[in-house]
Design a protein around this motif. Structure first.
Motif, PDB file in Angstrom:
ATOM      1  N   GLU A 260       0.501  -0.962   0.176  1.00 48.61           N
ATOM      2  CA  GLU A 260      -0.295   0.332   0.038  1.00 48.61           C
ATOM      3  C   GLU A 260       0.754   1.387  -0.179  1.00 48.61           C
ATOM      4  O   GLU A 260       0.571   2.153  -0.621  1.00 48.61           O
ATOM      5  N   ALA A 261       2.397   0.657   0.759  1.00 45.61           N
ATOM      6  CA  ALA A 261       3.040   2.375   0.769  1.00 45.61           C
ATOM      7  C   ALA A 261       3.839   2.741  -0.016  1.00 45.61           C
ATOM      8  O   ALA A 261       3.833   3.960  -1.031  1.00 45.61           O
ATOM      9  N   GLU A 263       2.004   1.616  -3.702  1.00 51.91           N
ATOM     10  CA  GLU A 263       0.855   2.046  -4.478  1.00 51.91           C
ATOM     11  C   GLU A 263       0.953   3.376  -4.191  1.00 51.91           C
ATOM     12  O   GLU A 263       0.566   4.108  -4.900  1.00 51.91           O
ATOM     13  N   SER A 264       0.752   3.817  -2.672  1.00 50.37           N
ATOM     14  CA  SER A 264       0.398   5.648  -2.363  1.00 50.37           C
ATOM     15  C   SER A 264       1.786   6.295  -3.077  1.00 50.37           C
ATOM     16  O   SER A 264       0.952   7.901  -3.083  1.00 50.37           O
ATOM     17  N   THR A 272       6.929  -1.369  -7.575  1.00 48.13           N
ATOM     18  CA  THR A 272       7.100  -1.750  -6.535  1.00 48.13           C
ATOM     19  C   THR A 272       7.515  -2.797  -6.174  1.00 48.13           C
ATOM     20  O   THR A 272       8.522  -3.237  -4.943  1.00 48.13           O
TER      21      THR A 272
ATOM     22  N   MET B   1      -8.743   7.625  -5.969  1.00 49.12           N
ATOM     23  CA  MET B   1      -8.785   6.268  -6.137  1.00 49.12           C
ATOM     24  C   MET B   1      -9.623   6.442  -7.214  1.00 49.12           C
ATOM     25  O   MET B   1      -9.649   6.460  -8.796  1.00 49.12           O
TER      26      MET B   1
END
Lengths: 361, 394
Positions: A260-261, A263-264, A272, B1
């Protein structure tokens, strides 16, 4: 008036410290344990002295096969007389310094790579150059080195070659399979799962059979691969499936937050994986990867069955020589010691590494 | 998103920037590559087969095999078909794998427990055994044991007898077995029905304990029934005591039960090698149960045996079973190395078949399918078992 002795000056009873104390707590702690110790000691006394006499006192170290038969103990002469053939197989006698040098380079690289502080990009280049040099040394054909056909390769260099190249090539394939198995794309996932489960379900020997008898049928007419390369392909395909499973374990061990980090921060899938997930996941699975390396090293011995002259096969061909027939025990013990040294140093290293890696957390 | 995607799609995203469409495209490409590769290999193979005029298909299975097999669980001769030869091989594999698995689990557990023993000597010996056995290739071990048999042991004429009607020679091991008697069949049936009865009793006992709290000594009664029923049957048939002692006749033993050196070497190698791995698995399993569990169980007044049975083992097994399964599968797969020492296992028979008929593709396909079947059925069974013992979490 009597003075009380300060507690610090009182020594513990003799039965609790020193050799006696140690023996008491570790060997004769209770009736059952004492009996166990005595039985074990009796067994050792029955086995070890005769074995020692066979291996060292009554043995022949550097004699002819005939003289060996008269010795009561082990015949180590089979090794000391034939070691060049056992170690290098049919490689031309005068050129055997070349595989020896190649092996020394390999051992040097392995030794240097033991230290984690040396794990930099330059080490990777050193490995690539090293592997390339080894291949060049073995094949020859340039710099005045007479060429040596791969059909003449054999012995320990062949065993190491199959193991090292097998693992080097299987590793990236394994990473891709592991990523594929964790992929959200159903089609890719199904393909990877099928491959991994199929390979893990069958014995390596069936793949080796495939490489030696079916693989030539797959190729268009006129194209042939040599036998060693075909066996190497089989070992790579086999090892990759096992590596994939180990790496999958590492990927599953990653916390969701890491994905998630990444992706953010706007990283795409490849970024990634390359920058965030794989560096961490691969680090977790170093110890199990070393166990895969150990089994790959042991598994190379299976090429005996498709008649490649690896360490085990050269030993067997010495044993089929009438002069040395019947000394299998000594010959196999020698090969076993070589394998043991290789595997033991690897597993020892893996344990040390595991300790080092868990220290940081 | 979501909002971002909506605005993006309103401006008509090109398909290569839409993750979903891109995924479909990527998968199509993967399938195309795999399919093309498969097509290429198959077409090459077909051309090559035609050139060498090898017929494809499994028709050869019905032909006469024309080779003998050293040992077989079912009647077999060279006049039988290849299919039957392969069946003989598969049964031989099952035989060695089954016996091997049972002995390995027992031996591995003993060594694993010895490794954890407080006895320093025993623990160190077990550690040395585990390390040494794990670090020597199984194939080398098989060759070693086989060599011990045919080089070190004497000919049947001078067979060593370690006692109790067992004869060791380079032709294998000859055991004394009871003389064949019709009672044996009924004893076997009694044993089977005993097992069923014990299973039913245990179920009833558990239900009764849940209902009333009364404990039925199911274990002791079970042992009595399992051993008692065959024994009573044996008595009922007049207790036949005839023994079939192996006797030296010609060049080998006759009578008794002779086990071939190939089988013994294979079994010995597989068991000693795999037991080292099983010992590690068992050790890890036992160590995974925390000390507090034992202390808690003892503090509520359980005796040592129930502590082990009801508290320690169920938790340790949960950790042990999955890696144990893969070790058992490894043993089965490693049994294929029998081909190297001449035990007629499945791979060995299939290899002979391939050499005789030239049907290499079909032969290797059969080998792979059979091992896949062994692997998948074992792991299916173990998954079922694993599910049963797995922790039921809230």
């Amino acid at each position: 008036m009597k003075q009380a002795v300060p507690a610090g000056e009182l020594k513990p009873p003799v039965t609790h410290i020193g050799i006696i104390g140690w023996t008491k707590t570790n060997l004769f702690d209770g009736v059952f344990n004492s009996i166990l110790t005595l039985v074990t000691l009796f067994f050792l006394w029955k086995v070890v002295p005769p074995l020692f006499r066979w291996a060292f006192l009554d043995s022949a170290w550097h004699t002819t096969g005939q003289a060996c038969r008269e010795a009561a103990g082990a015949c180590w002469s089979i090794i000391s007389i034939n070691y060049r053939f056992i170690l290098f197989g049919f490689y031309p006698y005068e050129e055997q310094w070349r595989p020896l040098l190649a092996m020394l380079i390999l051992f040097g690289l392995l030794f240097y790579s033991r230290n984690r502080e040396h794990w930099k990009k330059s080490l990777a280049y050193a490995w690539i150059i090293g592997l390339f040099t080894m291949g060049l040394l073995m094949t020859g054909g340039i710099l005045g080195l007479p060429p040596v056909e791969s059909t003449q390769w054999g012995g320990l260099p062949l065993t190491l070659l199959l193991a090292v190249f097998g693992l080097t090539a299987a590793y990236p394939l394994g990473v891709m399979l592991a990523l594929g198995r964790r992929s959200r794309m159903t089609g890719v996932k199904v393909l990877c799962v099928l491959y991994i489960e199929l390979i893990r379900g069958v014995p390596l020997i069936s793949l080796l059979f495939m490489s030696s008898i079916i693989f030539p049928l797959f190729l268009p007419e006129g194209v042939t691969f040599n036998k060693i390369l075909r066996a190497q392909v089989a070992i790579i395909l086999f090892t990759a499936a096992y590596i994939a499973e180990v790496i999958r374990g590492g990927l599953q061990g990653m916390a969701r937050g890491q994905y998630e980090a990444a992706e953010s921060m706007g990283l795409n899938y490849y970024q990634t994986m390359r920058l965030v997930i794989l560096p961490q996941a691969l680090k977790i699975v170093i110890p199990p990867t070393v166990s895969i390396l150990i089994s790959a090293f042991k598994d190379t011995s299976l090429v005996v069955i498709i008649a490649l002259f690896d360490l085990l096969k050269t030993t067997q061909s010495v044993l089929s020589n009438p002069e040395w027939m019947g000394f299998s025990r000594e010959a196999y013990v020698f090969v076993a010691i070589l394998y043991f040294l290789g595997c033991f140093s690897m597993s020892n290293y893996s344990r040390r590494l595991e300790k080092e890696l868990s220290k940081g957390d | 998103m979501k909002g971002f995607q909506e605005t993006a799609s309103s401006e008509k995203t090109p398909f290569w920037l839409d993750p979903r469409k891109r995924a479909i495209l990527f998968q199509l490409m993967t399938f195309a590559v795999v399919g093309l590769l498969a097509y290429y290999l198959t077409s090459n193979t077909l051309i090559n087969l035609k050139k060498q005029s090898i017929a494809t298909g499994f028709g050869f299975l019905q032909k006469e095999s024309a080779f003998e097999i050293g040992e077989s669980l079912i009647p077999y001769s060279a006049a039988n078909t290849y299919a039957r030869a392969l069946l003989v091989g598969a049964l031989n594999t099952i035989k060695v794998a089954f016996i091997g698995v049972v002995i390995t689990i027992i031996l591995g557990t003993i060594i694993g427990v010895a490794r954890l023993s407080t006895n320093w000597l025993l623990s160190k010996l077990a550690a040395i055994y585990i390390e040494v056995m794990q670090d020597i290739p199984i194939l080398l071990q098989l060759f070693f044991w086989y060599a011990i048999f045919y080089e070190t042991l004497p000919s049947p004429r001078e067979a060593i007898s370690p006692g109790a009607g067992i004869f060791l020679s380079n032709r294998g091991v000859a055991f004394t077995v009871p003389q064949a008697h019709p009672a044996h069949l009924y004893m076997f049936l009694a044993l089977m029905s005993g097992c069923v009865i014990v299973y039913l009793i245990r179920r009833w006992a558990r239900k009764r304990q849940e209902r009333t709290g009364k404990i039925f000594p199911a274990f002791r009664v079970g042992i009595a029934i399992i051993f008692g029923l065959p024994f009573l049957t044996w008595l009922a048939f007049g207790a036949p005591l005839g023994m079939n002692v192996p006797k030296l006749g010609g060049f080998n033993f006759e009578g008794g039960l002779t086990v071939s050196p190939e089988f013994i070497a294979l079994l010995l190698g597989l068991v000693l090698y795999t037991a080292a791995f099983v010992a590690e698995v068992v050790r890890a399993g036992i160590q995974s149960v925390s000390k507090g569990q034992r202390e808690a169980a003892m503090s509520i007044g359980l005796r040592p045996v129930p502590v082990l049975n009801l508290v320690i083992l169920p938790q340790a097994l949960r950790v042990i079973v999955p890696p144990l399964t893969s070790q058992m599968l490894n043993l089965t797969k490693n049994s294929s190395l029998a081909v190297a020492i001449g035990y007629p296992d499945f791979v060995s028979v299939a290899n002979t078949t391939i050499n005789q008929t030239g049907q290499s593709i079909e032969g290797v396909a059969i080998i792979m399918t059979v091992y896949l079947f062994f692997s998948l059925s074992t792991s299916a069974f173990m998954n079922w078992y694993n599910k049963r013992v797995a922790l039921v979490e809230r």
